[in-house]
Design an enzyme around this catalytic site. Structure first.
Site, PDB file in Angstrom:
ATOM      1  N   HIS A   1      19.873  50.079  89.718  1.00 39.74           N
ATOM      2  CA  HIS A   1      18.484  50.371  90.088  1.00 39.74           C
ATOM      3  C   HIS A   1      18.326  50.930  91.497  1.00 39.74           C
ATOM      4  O   HIS A   1      17.769  52.009  91.675  1.00 39.74           O
ATOM      5  CB  HIS A   1      17.622  49.107  89.954  1.00 39.74           C
ATOM      6  CG  HIS A   1      16.298  49.213  90.640  1.00 39.74           C
ATOM      7  ND1 HIS A   1      15.229  49.891  90.097  1.00 39.74           N
ATOM      8  CD2 HIS A   1      15.865  48.771  91.856  1.00 39.74           C
ATOM      9  CE1 HIS A   1      14.206  49.850  90.938  1.00 39.74           C
ATOM     10  NE2 HIS A   1      14.554  49.175  92.016  1.00 39.74           N
TER      11      HIS A   1
ATOM     12  N   HIS B   1      17.644  55.075  94.793  1.00 39.19           N
ATOM     13  CA  HIS B   1      17.502  54.503  93.455  1.00 39.19           C
ATOM     14  C   HIS B   1      17.986  55.491  92.401  1.00 39.19           C
ATOM     15  O   HIS B   1      17.198  56.298  91.896  1.00 39.19           O
ATOM     16  CB  HIS B   1      16.037  54.142  93.202  1.00 39.19           C
ATOM     17  CG  HIS B   1      15.480  53.149  94.173  1.00 39.19           C
ATOM     18  ND1 HIS B   1      15.094  53.490  95.455  1.00 39.19           N
ATOM     19  CD2 HIS B   1      15.267  51.818  94.064  1.00 39.19           C
ATOM     20  CE1 HIS B   1      14.660  52.410  96.078  1.00 39.19           C
ATOM     21  NE2 HIS B   1      14.747  51.384  95.273  1.00 39.19           N
TER      22      HIS B   1
ATOM     23  N   HIS C   1     -17.456  35.345 100.019  1.00 41.18           N
ATOM     24  CA  HIS C   1     -18.074  36.666  99.953  1.00 41.18           C
ATOM     25  C   HIS C   1     -18.386  37.246 101.330  1.00 41.18           C
ATOM     26  O   HIS C   1     -18.817  38.399 101.415  1.00 41.18           O
ATOM     27  CB  HIS C   1     -19.357  36.594  99.119  1.00 41.18           C
ATOM     28  CG  HIS C   1     -19.095  36.527  97.637  1.00 41.18           C
ATOM     29  ND1 HIS C   1     -18.233  35.608  97.089  1.00 41.18           N
ATOM     30  CD2 HIS C   1     -19.543  37.277  96.592  1.00 41.18           C
ATOM     31  CE1 HIS C   1     -18.180  35.782  95.769  1.00 41.18           C
ATOM     32  NE2 HIS C   1     -18.955  36.795  95.446  1.00 41.18           N
TER      33      HIS C   1
ATOM     34  N   GLU D   1     -11.883  46.784  91.548  1.00 46.61           N
ATOM     35  CA  GLU D   1     -11.898  47.413  92.872  1.00 46.61           C
ATOM     36  C   GLU D   1     -10.625  48.201  93.130  1.00 46.61           C
ATOM     37  O   GLU D   1     -10.656  49.278  93.732  1.00 46.61           O
ATOM     38  CB  GLU D   1     -12.068  46.338  93.954  1.00 46.61           C
ATOM     39  CG  GLU D   1     -13.346  45.506  93.857  1.00 46.61           C
ATOM     40  CD  GLU D   1     -13.258  44.370  92.854  1.00 46.61           C
ATOM     41  OE1 GLU D   1     -12.148  44.119  92.301  1.00 46.61           O
ATOM     42  OE2 GLU D   1     -14.290  43.719  92.586  1.00 46.61           O
TER      43      GLU D   1
END
Lengths: 662, 662
Positions: free
Chosen positions: A260, A29, A471, A409
């Site tokens: 890129h 890159h 859950h 999280e």
């Protein structure tokens, strides 16, 4: 040569090393290193406090290349400033097997690579953790020993990833003012213009999370320098939007997505040489430029020596403790503290959930190991991650030991990684195990990097009850066990929970997940044994009354069921062993002899785990009996769910006896 | 009774149903339903276009309870407005096994539950997908048939999760003006005050992504109504910050985290009855209030009839096509189109990467199936997800069939789920397989809901080469196979890729992942077979030349290696079969006879997959030979990596012959 000329030539050294390395590898890159070369040159020649000859200096500034695909930017900087790990030969062998210069920066490959980046958004969140670690250690050791900046270079990809929002919001909330994010604002993503997929006003977005924001021409060295100066004086974290041209200098491809992620080709590179006035062959840096870079690498040498002098003058006990923490070693009395606590558990035989056992162990550990920093993604009372020692960390107040990570999280796990990488801290953080999926990309990187992040995953099965299948983890134990270099512990009682915590803390090169129950469990380890039996990964918990007809393997909450089934089977005349399996990964590391003996030759082998079978064939074979889940869970009470899914001692006995009578 | 009195009593009906149901279950979340009751009452009595007696009406407004823990809010609304699936008995058995009223709303349990929510942030991203689906279908069928709003009720947790940023940015960019997010702005999370973990100015943040934002007192029905009115007229998506008191009405716990996630207790509920003037026993709704709710449930009945009249008046062909799309059925000629294309492939025998095979198959599929909507998380050229038919969807322009999702894997997957749930669209979207981890929570929900989201995961092994271990999936195949009700396809060539796409499209109740290579692969299916052999999950690709001494099982790119090993082994006098294993999950669904015969009795069984062993014991047994990965990958060329990790025909032959000579 004017100062601007010198800057330009130094920046062009990065550009051509990057172009030439990508060209030689025919892969990589070039766009980011070319576009961000001016930013990096200003940062590394005028600001970065680092010492290439002492790259592990504890109080160095941290630089995180969040946009890790631009790895040649980092390798160029490390080579140019004089890091010994990154030689010109390494750069010439960019992306080749056996070299330090991997496609994306890999922590551990070379000093100066502060973290593994590439999966976008992780680096900026690591940087938040590093900046938080700096403030936490500063609160303990003062400016004399801990006083550095954390810089992150992020691209549009980093900022589009959701994890960046978690990181940005957390850093803004906690007022991590020594964190400076340089946004390579080049308007280009792989698919084309950013405007194809995004219209976000990034400065407004950062400002909404109380960041200081600035915007500059990312090719104007003085403007960049002024912005970094201002950022360093801010009382809040700062984002500097640096407007750049991706692939700056490439005559036809600059400013487009074509620059890129692939080699530019000889013609384009020749054009760039012409455009930027760079008359040197590939990989050749003129000596005056290389010298200028090497001199800049010495900028902070004096500061390092002053710091070492301050460290030497520090009270011996404090210095020793600082050095111990930074080394990653545990306190000398750690094993003794654990042993004493295990004796108490053997006497008390508490009947508690393993999330509670974990809290009890943490109460002991946090008392003995002052470098633990706890936290939870807004489930503190459920994850049982807070102990009496862990006072909250709050905006501007970093003397505490507990982070309210919010419902984040992923950001939590990546910030934990950043803290572990910074050193001086052992981070642990909790959520429900089903939400390990949210944190998973960061958990994988902890494993790949080999760092000591400890993930506390409670509510580890259908045993959580009424919250239902969203859950209830079912596949998560298998999915986490699938990650290389990741220890998944599932303790069966308070003693095992303590042993698993001990192992997690001792595993300096392997992250750990602790899978813990919501529901109460009896003590299954009723005698004190000094040895850490969980270190075997699996061990015989209950022997058979005679030659074993049945061996039952189980983990965590299902060990209780295995023991109940054993009692019934033995009463029916079928000698039965029970093997507790707290950690698959550690079991695999035992000797073949140990493994074969432990698995044994009982004609009937059964595994019980309130999760899917995947992985258990290792213990029971393809014809073994598996008592567990075969699909998603359900909403109901625990008393309803275990029988509903056939995970009971009675079902185990029935299956065993059906097999024995065959 | 004033109109405000009536509103209050109707809202209190929600509050007491919720309190009483949670109390009876002794489990659940009363805080949100009590706090958001006013918002929900205004929305459902004055705005929602739905018909409880015709709950699947295609042009209904969608309501997504993103804060799924407040499930009793939704169940109360469905019961009160007259949905037959949610009776009072269901509410009395909230969170009990065998009832529709699960702890969190489960799609498929009852009409009116538009999506499964609970894992925070998913719902708001689903809503973005629904709102996008509405605009896409509107562009095809006009206001007469498709013209509805999507409402989402989100809490602080939804907005802290990173996925929300991806969803918000995408919706703002695409100007999804018929999306209205109601933020239950109650200042409380589980750990306590939001201020413990967040300081974000949410309105400013949404505004940064070009949303219209409004703020109201969430207990003032007229203010709420005025805001919704304004939102419906906006040319941009709208976020209405509704300031509420969590647990509104609970005398001592309202406004605190104590009311969030557990039963209030008899005393507190008695106090709430007093405070809110509610004199009725548990689960009893006075008839005037129930009547008022039921009447509100008829509000849109006339609109539905008018819509049906418009549908009846629609050109028969267009109507049939609309109805087919909404039913989820594929076009009648789909199988014929695939058969024709497979014949062409058998003749052409293209040697291309399976990502290219996938693109070629999509070119055929997108021509035949107009309801596919493609996209990629900024890897369009790498994922090969765009075909000639899929013109871009852009802000305000929805006639296209391709979404530039940006670098937002998680938001993409959840938006795809929302499109699939909306109906009329078959969404597929791509990223690199290693980033399936980023999308995983949404992929799991697709599996739990049983919907047709199709995930295109390219660069599926070390075969991607130099990008290195961050980008090389190793554990991901196993981790995805671990998810229940999720078909993971790994085709070996263009014919298998086509068959796998066919299966993915036909699997209306199971989401699919296609694992595809970066590298070119030869055709391994060289003869035309009408039957879809991949439907068996695993099948004999090459027979042994004699009684099989060796069976080699392989998937995807490693089938080529298996065939080369077979050739060498047979040349050495060892008859060898090759079994191609494109889909573990479908193999498990075959008859025991088929499975046993396919696995067979060859003395040596080998599996080859450039990934970890987990799961392959099912085919080769514990003593089988596994040729694959044992840890993370490395940065290097594909030519370096396969030999480096020992995944070659030569290594396979050597291992087989060592075993044969034992």
């Amino acid at each position: 040569m004017t100062s601007r000329d010198k800057h330009d030539r130094m920046a062009n050294a990065i550009r051509f090393l990057s172009m030439d390395a990508v060209e030689k590898a025919n892969s990589g890159h070039p766009g980011l290193p070319m576009g961000a070369a001016d930013i990096a040159t200003v940062l590394f020649t005028r600001f970065m406090k680092h010492d290439p000859k002492n790259p592990h200096w504890a109080d160095r500034d941290r630089f995180v290349l969040s946009a890790g695909h631009g790895s040649m930017l980092l390798y160029s900087l490390l080579y140019l400033t004089g890091y010994e790990d990154i030689t010109l030969d390494q750069i010439k062998n960019f992306r080749q097997i056996g070299y330090r210069t991997a496609g994306h920066p890999e922590f551990g490959h070379a000093a100066g690579i502060e973290t593994t980046t590439g999966p976008l958004g992780q680096g900026i969140a690591n940087a938040v953790g590093m900046a938080l670690a700096e403030r936490i250690l500063n609160a303990r050791y003062g400016d004399a020993l801990v006083d550095h900046y954390t810089y992150a270079l992020a691209g549009d990809g980093c900022l589009m990833e959701g994890i960046s929002q978690e990181a940005i919001a957390l850093a803004g909330h906690l007022k991590l003012n020594k964190l400076i994010v340089l946004w390579d604002d080049n308007d280009i993503t792989i698919d084309g213009a950013v405007s194809l997929s995004d219209s976000t006003d990034q400065r407004a977005r950062f400002a909404a999370s109380h960041w200081n924001t600035l915007a500059v021409d990312g090719h104007d060295p003085e403007a960049i320098a002024a912005a970094i100066e201002a950022a360093r004086r801010s009382d809040r974290p700062t984002m500097i939007a640096c407007k750049t041209t991706i692939g700056f200098g490439a005559p036809t491809k600059a400013g487009t997505s074509k620059v890129h992620g692939s080699a530019l080709g000889a013609e384009e590179i020749a054009g760039a040489r012409k455009a930027l006035g760079w008359d040197f062959p590939p990989f050749e840096i003129p000596s005056d430029i290389l010298d200028a870079w090497r001199v800049s690498g010495l900028n902070a040498c004096k500061k390092r020596k002053e710091w070492e002098a301050r460290l030497a003058e520090t009270d011996a006990e404090i210095r020793a403790e600082f050095e111990r923490r930074m080394s990653g070693d545990l306190p000398a009395n750690f094993d003794a503290v654990i042993a004493e606590y295990k004796q108490k558990l053997a006497a008390d035989k508490p009947k508690v959930a393993t999330r509670k056992s974990s809290e009890m162990a943490l109460e002991v550990i946090n008392g003995a190991v002052p470098e633990t920093i706890g936290g939870s993604a807004d489930l503190t009372g459920s994850n049982n991650t807070k102990t009496s020692q862990t006072k909250p960390i709050a905006p501007g107040e970093y003397a505490g030991r507990y982070v309210y990570y919010g419902i984040r999280e992923h950001g939590m796990a990546a910030a934990m990684n950043g803290m572990a990488l910074h050193g001086g801290i052992i981070p642990y953080g909790g959520t429900f195990m089903t939400f390990s999926d949210y944190a998973r990309p960061a958990m994988r990187l902890a494993s790949l990097m080999g760092i000591r992040s400890i993930f506390v995953m409670t509510h580890d099965s259908i045993g959580l009850g009424e919250d239902g299948p969203t859950h209830q983890p079912v596949e998560h134990l298998a999915a986490l066990r699938a990650i290389p270099n990741h220890n998944v512990f599932r303790p069966a009682d308070a003693t095992e929970a303590t042993e698993c915590w001990q192992l997690a803390l001792e595993s300096t090169k392997t992250p750990s997940t602790l899978a813990l129950t919501r529901q109460n469990l009896p003590a299954v380890r009723t005698e004190y044994v000094e040895e850490n039996l969980c270190a075997y990964g699996a061990y015989e918990l209950a022997t058979a009354d005679g030659e074993a007809a049945v061996t039952i393997f189980a983990s965590g909450s299902e060990v209780e069921i295995a023991l109940a089934a054993r009692a019934q089977l033995q009463a029916h005349g079928h000698p039965t062993r029970v093997v507790s399996v707290p950690c698959f990964e550690l079991f695999e590391k035992q000797s073949d002899t140990y493994k074969a003996a432990l698995i044994g030759n009982a004609p009937v082998k059964i595994a019980i785990e309130a999760a899917i079978r995947m992985g258990w064939d290792r213990f029971i074979g393809l014809d073994g009996i598996f008592i567990g889940m075969h699909g998603f869970g359900a909403s109901g009470t625990i008393e309803q769910l275990y029988p509903h899914f056939g995970i009971t001692a009675e079902a185990t006995v029935k299956a065993a006896e059906a097999r024995l009578s065959n």
